[in-house]
Design a protein around this motif. Sequence first.
Motif, PDB file in Angstrom:
ATOM      1  N   SER A 183      -3.856   5.298   3.984  1.00  0.00           N
ATOM      2  CA  SER A 183      -4.555   4.304   3.175  1.00  0.00           C
ATOM      3  C   SER A 183      -4.012   2.896   3.415  1.00  0.00           C
TER       4      SER A 183
ATOM      5  N   ILE B 172       0.971   4.425  -2.862  1.00  0.00           N
ATOM      6  CA  ILE B 172       0.949   5.863  -2.584  1.00  0.00           C
ATOM      7  C   ILE B 172       2.079   6.566  -3.313  1.00  0.00           C
TER       8      ILE B 172
ATOM      9  N   SER C 208       0.832  -1.214   0.000  1.00  0.00           N
ATOM     10  CA  SER C 208       0.000   0.000   0.000  1.00  0.00           C
ATOM     11  C   SER C 208       0.861   1.256   0.000  1.00  0.00           C
ATOM     12  N   LEU C 209       2.033   1.219   0.654  1.00  0.00           N
ATOM     13  CA  LEU C 209       2.901   2.398   0.601  1.00  0.00           C
ATOM     14  C   LEU C 209       3.414   2.615  -0.826  1.00  0.00           C
TER      15      LEU C 209
ATOM     16  N   PRO D  55      -3.993  -0.727   5.024  1.00  0.00           N
ATOM     17  CA  PRO D  55      -5.086  -1.581   5.493  1.00  0.00           C
ATOM     18  C   PRO D  55      -5.239  -1.516   7.001  1.00  0.00           C
TER      19      PRO D  55
ATOM     20  N   MET E 299       1.146   6.947  -6.798  1.00  0.00           N
ATOM     21  CA  MET E 299       0.121   7.969  -6.935  1.00  0.00           C
ATOM     22  C   MET E 299       0.736   9.362  -6.884  1.00  0.00           C
ATOM     23  N   ARG E 300       1.657   9.545  -5.918  1.00  0.00           N
ATOM     24  CA  ARG E 300       2.348  10.833  -5.797  1.00  0.00           C
ATOM     25  C   ARG E 300       3.077  11.175  -7.085  1.00  0.00           C
TER      26      ARG E 300
ATOM     27  N   GLY F 257       0.672   7.978   3.106  1.00  0.00           N
ATOM     28  CA  GLY F 257       0.759   6.530   2.947  1.00  0.00           C
ATOM     29  C   GLY F 257      -0.030   5.812   4.013  1.00  0.00           C
TER      30      GLY F 257
END
Lengths: 320, 299, 251
Positions: free
Chosen positions: B125, A306, A302-303, B127, A309-310, B122
């Motif tokens: 979002s 991000i 998930s990091l 989990p 996305m950035r 970060g």
Amino acid sequence: MLDLHPTGQASASAELGTSLRAGSGPSFDRKARLRLFNSAFKIACIAAAGFVCLILLCILFFMFRTGILTFRDVSFSEFFFSTNWDPENESYGALLFIFGTFALTALTLLFSVPFSVIIAIFLAEMTPAWLRNLLRPVLDLLVGIPSVVYGFLGMTLLVPMLRDLTGHELADGLLAASIVLTIMVLPTISRISDDAITAVPKKYRDASYALGSNRFQTIVRVVIPAASRGILYAVILGMARAIGETMAVVMVIGNTAQIADSLFKPTAVLTSNIVMQISSVEFDSTWNHALYMMGFLLLVISLLMIVVMRFLQQRGGKNA
Amino acid sequence: MTDRSASAPSAFGKRSGASAIYNRLFTGFVWFVGICVILFILGLLFLLLQKGLPKLTWDFLYGLPSEIEEGGGIGPALFNSFYVLFLSLAISIPLGLAAGIYLAEFAPDNKWIGLVRICVEGLSSVPSIIFGLFGIAIFVEMFQVGLTILGGAVSLAFLNLPVLTRVTEESIRAVPVEMKNASFALGSTHLQTIRRVLIPVALNGIITGICLVAGRAFGESAVIILTAGVTTSGSMWDFNLFSPGETLAVHLWYVQSEAIVPDAQEIAQKATAVLIFFVLLINVVFRVPLWLNGRKTKL
Amino acid sequence: MQAIIEIEKLNLFYGAFQALKNVSMEVPERAITAFIGPSGCGKSTLLRTLNRMNDMIQGTRIEGKIEIGGADIYSNDVHVETLRKKVGMVFQQPNPFPKSIYDNVAYGPRLHGIRKKQELDEIVESSLRSAALWDEVKDYLKRSALSLSGGQQQRMCIARALAVGPDILLMDEATSALDPISTLKIEELAQELKDKYTIVMVTHNMHQAARVSHQTVFFLNGEVVEYSDTEKLFSDPSDQRTEDYISGRFG
């Protein structure tokens, strides 16, 4: 005004000079107090920001430290490349969960993105104002409904429905889970895409219509490309939610440690496996460490998203 | 555009040909799909509510749960839901607001702060289950307090912190710089400007964020299962921070998946209805000040 | 006329860029001084150093001295909040807070510790009267300031600045976002206010400077080219560059 501010405009310029200097005037205490509040407030804010950072670092640290212990007892290649998860017999192959997570996310996006984009177009471009004002809050509320409710919905309504439709004895599995997740992320993706489409400047549309294009052409060739970055952002957000969702998935995926070679085969993903097993294991066992390692994987995924996305946003900022 | 030559007869005649048909098909298709999907989701939720709502009674809301016999209530779980929600918000709102204000107003513009921003973004979002694992590591292992309301509330607060920090920062940054200038030019201190101009103007965004976070915390189950457990202390109004803290969302999962009571299905249906009702209520309650504020500041 | 602001050898840098070069001048008390010059010439920058609004821009560095009423405003014993209270500012774009008209005007007095309703009422009324807005808004004080027209908003911003009791009023192109009629009203207002306040205005409009001000300062590339009485500057400029500018040859 003159009477209200005796030291105000009537003063000669020298008087003004004196009043500017600190420590003068009757309001000195008040000024000192204000200064004190200001610095106290600033320190409190810094402390809070520091604390937030500390928590973030702690999470990274704890997850990594506990997770990495896995590799004392399990080889790297077994953990990442074996599909045999049988902790009672010292087998810790996590590939099936990793595969499950990615497969589930891909399936979810496959279902949810087209529907979401269509709903976004529907909301932003086609609905009359009254319907839009009704539907937008409804979708916003759907975003807020707890995931466990969606799980329950899947378990009691969708799975039986699937069972009847397909004739499978057990409908739990990737398909059921991805449908539940689709229902869950659909409001999120479509509302953010809707905002992105609405934010496309009217002048683009005017230009397109003025050149004689119809609505279909305008939307497909002008509006959607102009909003594509916002839509991509929405998709990534939906993806993050799909990867990390736990309870809705637990309730419909079947929770069996086998690789899913069919859409209707009970299986498990990273999140569901962690939540089902964590409370029944010793903290200092390899089993537990392996679960933390899986958590750490989720964290890293998930990091990474991000960061991607950035990166996209920054590039967008430069292009625009 | 593609059929310029085909539509020749009258210069302003009705367009015919492929693109016009596409246009009509497309419009119809979007309408059809849009209405169908939204109706489908709403229909499913309606089915859920329809099964649960009519059977709701005060006894159920207030009653103690039962492991074996029929007729158990959800009293303690419902109470825990609000207790944990309150505690987690009490921890995360002040910290999140202060950290957001720092990032928006005081933080120097360097790459460390940039890194902090990426981290906050970060983590907002990540989990939720990660926060559950973190809660176990801290409360169960390090402090050895077991599965408690306190552990659940603090872990939930950590889950909410990054979101609140971000929302606050973004809302404050969105305040036009002219307003900040106006306030400073009148001789206000930084704190006065923040308190009297920036926060009131950014309030809509901040409250929307709090509302989002509160709804999420109320319905969150993964974190609670890991850090507060799947049982309650079994009595009402138990304010003890170290009691086990099963919430309503967890209870819904628990009765449906693990419990052996014969009326599990019915309890779950009713619990779902209650859960949805309160999530809607939280939304409404948090939006009232927003609406009031909007009336005061807009036209 | 007595000088209220004295600027001596002022240099101002934004990072490596020097925005003001060796500026020295005096601003007379209770009169209108206009800063003119092409955009980017430093006139707004100088205006913003007078109430230290430039402090908020990172990387700003100042050399030299600015004295207001004999006090060096960049010395440590001057509180910037007190300075800004005494040196009010009106901006290019009307910038009302999204609050009611009353709350906008009462914002400053409240900041500085005035709580009593009656006292606030009086300040609000007298400030709005001074800004020639009272008659237009007295029945709508509770309405949002955003519902006013642009010109009214700007006059309300002037009232808001007056409500904290300044001695000096800085106007940073305060009419450039307004229509001609609103501009005229603000100019008339400035004429009235100059009896009580020292007004320094930045304007890109030479005619406005000629119409309104007593003294005019012409800036070019961060330097003061010429400053003198308005009449003299426009009729008989001593510097060729000033003449070129006012006759419209550049800028």
